[in-house]
Every structure is written in structure tokens, then in C-alpha cells.
Design a protein around this motif. Structure first.
Motif, PDB file in Angstrom:
ATOM      1  N   ILE A 129       0.932  -1.177  -0.008  1.00  0.00           N
ATOM      2  CA  ILE A 129      -0.020  -0.256  -0.015  1.00  0.00           C
ATOM      3  C   ILE A 129       0.593   1.249   0.060  1.00  0.00           C
ATOM      4  O   ILE A 129       1.905   1.463   0.665  1.00  0.00           O
ATOM      5  CB  ILE A 129      -1.038   0.042   1.304  1.00  0.00           C
TER       6      ILE A 129
ATOM      7  N   SER B  19      -1.915  -0.803  -3.737  1.00  0.00           N
ATOM      8  CA  SER B  19      -3.137   0.008  -3.697  1.00  0.00           C
ATOM      9  C   SER B  19      -2.278   1.348  -3.345  1.00  0.00           C
ATOM     10  O   SER B  19      -1.507   1.411  -2.456  1.00  0.00           O
ATOM     11  CB  SER B  19      -3.864  -0.216  -2.508  1.00  0.00           C
TER      12      SER B  19
ATOM     13  N   THR C 171      -3.321   4.591  -1.756  1.00  0.00           N
ATOM     14  CA  THR C 171      -4.232   5.107  -0.954  1.00  0.00           C
ATOM     15  C   THR C 171      -4.148   6.737  -0.434  1.00  0.00           C
ATOM     16  O   THR C 171      -4.824   7.361   0.364  1.00  0.00           O
ATOM     17  CB  THR C 171      -4.603   4.281   0.472  1.00  0.00           C
TER      18      THR C 171
ATOM     19  N   MET D 204      -6.368   3.847 -10.666  1.00  0.00           N
ATOM     20  CA  MET D 204      -5.717   3.405  -9.102  1.00  0.00           C
ATOM     21  C   MET D 204      -5.488   4.624  -8.301  1.00  0.00           C
ATOM     22  O   MET D 204      -5.697   4.706  -7.062  1.00  0.00           O
ATOM     23  CB  MET D 204      -4.299   2.777  -9.616  1.00  0.00           C
TER      24      MET D 204
ATOM     25  N   ARG E  59      -8.328   2.146  -5.230  1.00  0.00           N
ATOM     26  CA  ARG E  59      -8.739   0.799  -5.267  1.00  0.00           C
ATOM     27  C   ARG E  59      -7.373  -0.169  -5.225  1.00  0.00           C
ATOM     28  O   ARG E  59      -6.487   0.321  -5.283  1.00  0.00           O
ATOM     29  CB  ARG E  59      -9.404   0.462  -6.549  1.00  0.00           C
ATOM     30  N   ARG E  60      -7.886  -1.220  -4.591  1.00  0.00           N
ATOM     31  CA  ARG E  60      -7.011  -2.449  -4.634  1.00  0.00           C
ATOM     32  C   ARG E  60      -6.935  -3.075  -6.007  1.00  0.00           C
ATOM     33  O   ARG E  60      -7.725  -3.416  -6.509  1.00  0.00           O
ATOM     34  CB  ARG E  60      -7.404  -3.421  -3.685  1.00  0.00           C
TER      35      ARG E  60
END
Length: 261
Positions: free
Chosen positions: A113, A135, A137, A162, A167-168
């Protein structure tokens, strides 16, 4: 290994000519200042070690890494010049992998992440577990980093999807999108990554280093200029001991013995 005896956030294992670097900062291998500093030192040391010819980077436990340790941000903001020093260290964490003369294979075992997503993307080759995901974020926390690195690996539309949505992107999707070279069950992940690393380690070391240098320098060059540069690398390699050994071994139908010079 000399220079890496006191690591607290990373684990290093040497398997022949392959080094395995494991992010080991429970519970989720978050990137704090100490981990970033250890990453920079580790890749500097391994990059300079002649006997190391390829590196596998992975995470301990279920996560590759949950990314930046956001609990550090208040202290960074309160420290005079804190953001400048912090941003410089974050860039160094990625640059040291991009610039490492040895190929780096990311074995993404779980969540990657934010900063960890970028860390995986700056590796030379990515292998992902089926349950892994990337991801970005940043938009969830009022930040906007990582765009340029994401654009290196994703199509323009997918990169924007993205970044804008956080989103993952799952392991199978990463493979379908050509971001990852392989997507395998978790229990096969390290064997696959190590297999690639060992295969690389069996090639002429100076030639592999030259190839990685070419990838880094020619990425944004015009085609003719990039290929002309690559030809200078081949010419420079012609008189090295390892190139001569590779050619001799081919003629003599034997396994070559390389010395890294």
C-alpha cells in the motif's frame, strides 16, 4: 554481512549469489524512518558486494508492507525542516532500488500500500501472490504522491483509476495488466522469485549490470540515442574477463566461472 549487522527492521539472507531482503517490522512492515534508513543502507551495501548478483525483496507475515507509518507525520510537521528531510529520505528509499546495480525481484506476498506499492514498482521484476494487491491510498489521507512511479508500470487510464480511487489491484489483475510477470499461489511465491534470481545470477554479472544501467538511462531517451548508448556498453564489455570467459565456455561446452571483472 559486514555493514548490516545491526538491522532491526530488515532481515538479510544470502543464498549463493542471491540476497533475500525481508521487510520485518511487525505487524504490517510499515515504513518508518528507521526502516527507510535501513533500506537505503542495505541496498547500498548489497549493490557494492561483488558476490551478490541478484536480490529478492519481500515482506514477513501476511503483508508485503502497509506503506508509510502515518503516526510519524505529526512529529515530521513539528520538526523544523522536517518535511524536506522526510521527503528526501522517501525518495532515497526508491532511488536506491532503482539505482542498485543488481537486479531486484519483488516477491509481493500480500498487501503493498502507498509507499510500499511504489517500492514494489521500482523493483526490476515483480512476482505476486494470488492474494496480494497493490493500492495507492494517498487520496484517502489528503496526499498525492506516487503518480510518476505508477505511470511507469500502468497504462495512463489504469494509473489514473488507481490513484483517483485508491482501489486495490489484485494479484491476478496485476498479471493481466502486465504489471507483474507472474502471479502464483503464496506457497510458491518465494520459489518462483528465487528461481528468477538464480537464473539471473548465472549470467555474466557485468553484462547484467550494464543491462540494468541501460534500462535506467535509456527509459526516456529517443530510440536511436538509447540503442547507440547500449552499443557502447557492449563494446566496453568486450575486453572484460567475464565476457572472455563466457565466450570460452561456450566454445568449450562447459559451465562458465565468472569473477565479476
Amino acid at each position: 554481512m559486514k555493514g548490516l549487522e545491526d538491522l532491526t527492521r530488515l532481515k538479510i539472507e544470502i543464498d549463493g549469489h542471491v540476497a533475500v531482503v525481508t521487510l520485518a517490522a511487525p505487524p504490517v512492515n510499515a515504513h518508518d524512518r528507521a526502516l527507510r534508513e535501513e533500506l537505503v543502507r542495505t541496498f547500498d551495501v548489497l549493490g557494492a558486494e561483488v558476490d551478490i548478483r541478484a536480490i529478492v525483496l519481500t515482506g514477513e507475515g501476511k503483508a508485503f508492507s502497509a506503506g508509510a507509518d502515518l503516526s510519524e507525520r505529526p512529529a515530521i510537521a513539528d520538526e523544523p525542516g522536517g518535511y524536506s528531510r522526510h521527503n528526501r529520505l522517501v525518495r532515497a528509499t526508491f532511488d536506491v532500488v532503482l539505482e542498485c546495480p543488481k537486479p531486484v525481484i519483488a516477491a509481493v506476498n500480500g498487501a503493498a500500500i502507498g509507499a510500499a506499492c511504489v517500492l514494489a514498482l521500482v523493483c526490476d521484476i515483480m512476482v505476486v501472490a494470488e492474494e496480494a494487491f497493490l493500492s495507492m491510498t494517498e487520496v484517502d489521507f489528503g496526499m498525492a504522491g506516487g503518480v510518476r512511479h505508477v505511470l511507469r508500470s500502468f497504462s495512463p487510464s489504469d494509473a489514473r483509476l488507481m490513484i483517483y480511487t485508491a482501489r486495490r489491484i489484485s494479484g491476478p489483475e496485476l498479471h493481466r495488466m502486465n504489471v507483474a510477470s507472474l502471479c502464483v499461489p503464496r506457497d510458491r511465491l518465494m520459489n518462483e522469485a528465487l528461481g528468477i534470481a538464480r537464473e539471473i545470477a548465472g549470467k555474466v554479472p557485468l553484462a547484467v549490470t550494464a543491462a540494468k544501467r541501460s534500462f535506467g538511462l535509456t527509459e526516456e531517451m529517443p530510440l536511436r540515442d538509447g540503442y547507440r548508448y547500449e552499443q557502447t556498453q557492449t563494446a566496453a564489455l568486450a575486453n572484460t574477463e567475464d565476457t572472455k570467459e563466457a565466450l570460452a565456455a561456450f566454445r568449450e561446452k562447459r559451465k562458465p566461472v565468472f569473477k565479476g571483472r
